[in-house]
Enzyme design. Structure first.
Site, short mmCIF file in Angstrom:
data_model
loop_
_atom_site.label_atom_id
_atom_site.label_comp_id
_atom_site.label_asym_id
_atom_site.label_seq_id
_atom_site.Cartn_x
_atom_site.Cartn_y
_atom_site.Cartn_z
N GLY A 220 -1.64 -37.24 17.40
CA GLY A 220 -2.87 -37.74 16.81
C GLY A 220 -3.17 -39.16 17.23
CB SER A 221 -5.43 -41.63 15.74
OG SER A 221 -4.95 -41.79 14.41
CD GLU A 244 0.60 -36.30 22.75
OE1 GLU A 244 -0.58 -36.20 23.16
OE2 GLU A 244 1.40 -35.34 22.73
CB CYS A 281 -3.43 -36.26 24.53
SG CYS A 281 -2.53 -34.83 25.15
#
Length: 547
Positions: A220-221, A244, A281
Site C-alpha cells: 500500500g501507501s 511494500e 506499483c
C-alpha cells in the site's frame, strides 16, 4: 455499533451493496485466536499443499463470479482481472509444489566432530513457521496481492494461519475469495479458521498490535505502511513487518539507445506508465532522457502514445482526486512543463494520462523539486532532460568520494533517488553487448543496482513474473525489509530457524532424523543430499490432493 462496510462502484461512485461491518476489537481478537488455534493442523505439510491446490481449483471454478465482482468494485476490466486470477491460481499451485519438495525447510545436519577445535556437537537445524500472519490487502490487485494472493499463499505454505485485513476498495471480492479459501481448508481436512478476514481501518491497527500475531505483510501507501510498521515495532514484543510502500521506478535512456529506437522506447514507455491507469506499483515514474533530437523524438512518441490511451477509471474517487492534485502540484514547480496534461475533470470518474518534463539540474539538489522524486499514483511520468549518460557511474563515484554531485547530471540525479522496486535501463545494441568503447552498459547497470530490487534492461518493469528467481522488493521506501513478496523465496518471511543440539533421535522431529523418513532435500555434514522427488506432504502424507 460497528460501522457498515459498503461495496462501491468506482465508475459511478455509488454504493453497490452492504458487505458487512467493520471488525471491533473483540472481533479482531476472536479472529486472531481462531487462526492461532489452526496452527497444529496446518503443521501437516500434506494438508497444506492440498489446501493451496484446492484453493486454486475453487478460484478457477468461480472465475466468472470472482472476476465480475472484482470488476464491479475496481473497474480494472475483465481481461486484466482474468489474467490476474490465472496468476493467483498459479501462485497457489507453485507454493504447493514448494511445500511438497521441502527445500524451503533448509534442513542441515552436522554430526559430532570431537577432533575439531573447538569440538563440534551434534547439530540439526531447520525452519519452523512463525505463527499467525496478518496480510494487508492491496488496492490495485484485488486477487494477486489480496485475500488469495502471494502473501497469503506463502504464509500458508510456511504453515502459518492468516488473518487478512480487506482493502476497502474491494470488500465484496475479499469476502468471496475468503469464503473460497475457507472452503478449501475444510475440503482438505483443515479448520476453516486457517484463513480469517476482517474489515476496517481500526481493525488493521488492532490486528498488528495483537499479542498472538507473529508477523505482517503489507502492500500500500508509504503513509499507511509506515504507520503499521511503527506500530509493529512499538509492541512490547516487536514483530517483523514486511511492507511494500512506494516506488518511483526510475528509467535511464542513453543517447545511443534513443538514436536507435526513439519511437519504440517512447511507445513502450507510454504503455507501461498507463497500464492499469497507472496504478501499478512498478509504474515508471521518472525518466532520465538525454537532450537532443533523438530525445525529442522519443518524447514526442511517448506523448502521442500516452495521449491516445484515452481516459481511465481509477480505483476510487480518493485516489483520483489525489492523482489530479499531485499532477497540479508538480506542474506548478518552476521549470516543469506539462507536455501532456490530464483533461478537465469531466464526469468526475475518469482521468487522462499526463507527461511532465523538467530540466535535470532541478533534481540535483534539495529543494521543492524533490516532490518529483516521490511516487504519484496514477498515469503520469516525469521526463528529466539531461546530458547523456556516458559517465553516470563516474559521477556517482565522485559523489561518494568528495561529497559533490559530480559533473554528470544522470549520476547526480541517481544519487538522490530513493529506493525503488525496479530500475530500468535502455541501451543501444553496442552498449548492451558491451562492445561500446566507453563501457556504458556495465557502468550504468552498476550505478542503478543500489537503487532497486529488480533491474530491467531494454524492457519495462510492469509485469512481475512469478518465478523462483524473482525479487519484488527494494531499498526503503520501496519495502521495509530485504525480502520479496513474489516468487518462491517469499515463504522465508514467515519462517525462523531452530537448531537442536545433542538431541536424542526419539525426541527429534522426523525432518531431522538421519534416516530421512520424509525424503527431504538437506545438507548433511555440509554436503547436499537430494533423495529424489521426496515424499509429498511428509507428516500425514495420505491427505487428499487436488492436482
Amino acid at each position: 455499533m460497528a460501522a457498515p462496510v459498503w461495496s462501491v462502484d468506482p465508475r459511478t461512485g455509488k454504493r453497490r451493496e452492504r458487505v458487512g461491518a467493520e471488525a471491533t476489537a473483540d472481533a479482531v481478537d476472536a479472529a486472531v485466536r481462531a487462526a492461532h488455534a489452526a496452527r497444529g493442523p496446518l503443521a501437516d505439510r500434506g494438508r497444506r499443499a492440498a489446501l493451496l491446490r484446492r484453493a486454486a481449483a475453487l478460484l478457477e471454478a468461480d472465475a466468472d463470479g470472482v472476476v465480475a465482482t472484482a470488476d464491479a468494485e475496481t473497474a480494472l476490466g475483465a481481461p486484466r482481472l482474468t489474467g490476474e486470477l490465472a496468476r493467483t491460481a498459479y501462485q497457489l499451485r507453485s507454493f504447493a509444489d514448494l511445500v511438497d519438495e521441502g527445500a524451503f525447510l533448509d534442513i542441515r545436519i552436522d554430526h559430532p566432530a570431537p577432533d575439531l577445535t573447538p569440538p563440534r556437537p551434534d547439530l540439526r537445524r531447520y525452519k519452523i513457521p512463525l505463527g499467525v500472519i496478518a496480510v494487508y490487502a492491496a488496492s490495485n490487485f484485488p486477487l494477486a496481492f489480496s485475500v488469495p494472493g502471494g502473501d497469503t499463499a506463502s504464509a500458508l505454505a510456511a504453515g502459518c494461519p492468516v488473518v487478512v485485513k480487506a482493502h476497502p476498495d474491494h470488500p465484496a471480492t475479499s469476502e468471496r475469495c475468503a469464503a473460497l479459501l475457507r472452503r478449501a481448508a475444510t475440503d482438505t481436512g483443515l479448520p476453516a479458521d486457517t484463513v480469517r478476514l476482517v474489515h476496517g481501518f481500526q481493525a488493521g491497527l488492532d490486528l498488528v498490535r495483537h499479542p498472538l500475531l507473529a508477523a505482517a505483510g503489507f502492500t500500500g501507501s508509504v503513509r499507511g505502511g509506515r504507520a503499521l510498521y511503527d506500530a509493529a515495532a512499538a509492541r512490547p514484543r516487536p514483530i517483523p513487518f514486511h511492507g511494500e510502500l512506494g516506488s518511483l521506478n526510475p528509467v535511464v535512456v542513453t543517447g545511443a539507445a534513443a538514436a536507435e529506437r526513439a519511437e519504440e522506447i517512447g511507445t513502450g514507455l507510454a504503455g507501461s506508465m498507463t497500464l492499469g491507469t497507472g496504478q501499478f506499483c512498478v509504474k515508471p515514474g521518472l525518466v532520465l532522457l538525454p537532450e537532443g533530437p533523438a530525445g525529442d523524438r522519443l518524447l514526442a512518441a511517448l506523448t502521442a502514445a500516452a495521449g491516445a490511451t484515452g481516459p481511465g477509471v481509477m480505483l476510487d474517487r480518493r485516489m483520483r482526486d489525489a492523482f489530479l492534485a499531485g499532477v497540479r502540484e508538480r506542474t506548478q514547480l518552476p521549470g516543469v512543463q506539462a507536455v501532456l496534461a490530464p483533461a478537465s475533470e469531466g464526469d468526475g470518474s475518469t482521468v487522462d494520462a499526463a507527461v511532465l518534463t523538467v530540466p535535470a539540474d532541478r533534481l540535483t539538489a534539495e529543494g521543492p523539486h524533490d516532490l518529483l522524486l516521490e511516487e504519484c499514483f496514477g498515469p503520469v511520468t516525469v521526463v528529466a532532460r539531461c546530458a547523456d549518460a556516458a559517465d553516470a557511474a563516474d559521477a556517482a563515484d565522485a559523489a561518494d568520494a568528495d561529497g559533490e554531485d559530480g559533473a554528470d547530471q544522470v549520476g547526480a540525479v541517481l544519487a538522490r533517488i530513493p529506493g525503488s522496486l525496479t530500475a530500468t535501463l535502455h541501451l543501444a545494441d553496442a552498449e548492451r553487448a558491451g562492445t561500446d568503447p566507453e563501457g556504458r552498459g556495465a557502468r550504468l547497470l552498476a550505478a542503478l543496482t543500489p537503487l532497486a530490487g529488480r533491474i530491467v534492461v531494454n524492457g519495462w518493469p510492469t509485469g512481475v513474473a512469478v518465478a523462483p528467481a524473482q525479487h519484488h522488493g527494494g531499498p526503503y521506501p520501496a519495502t521495509t525489509s530485504t525480502a520479496t513478496s513474489v516468487g518462491a523465496t517469499a515463504v522465508e518471511r514467515w519462517l525462523r530457524p531452530v537448531a537442536y543440539q545433542d538431541t536424542p533421535p526419539a525426541l527429534l522431529p522426523p525432518e531431522l532424523l538421519d534416516e530421512n523418513p520424509l525424503g527431504l532435500p538437506r545438507r548433511v555434514d555440509d554436503r547436499p543430499e537430494h533423495p529424489g522427488a521426496g515424499r509429498p506432504g511428509g507428516r500425514g502424507a495420505g491427505a487428499g490432493t487436488d492436482r
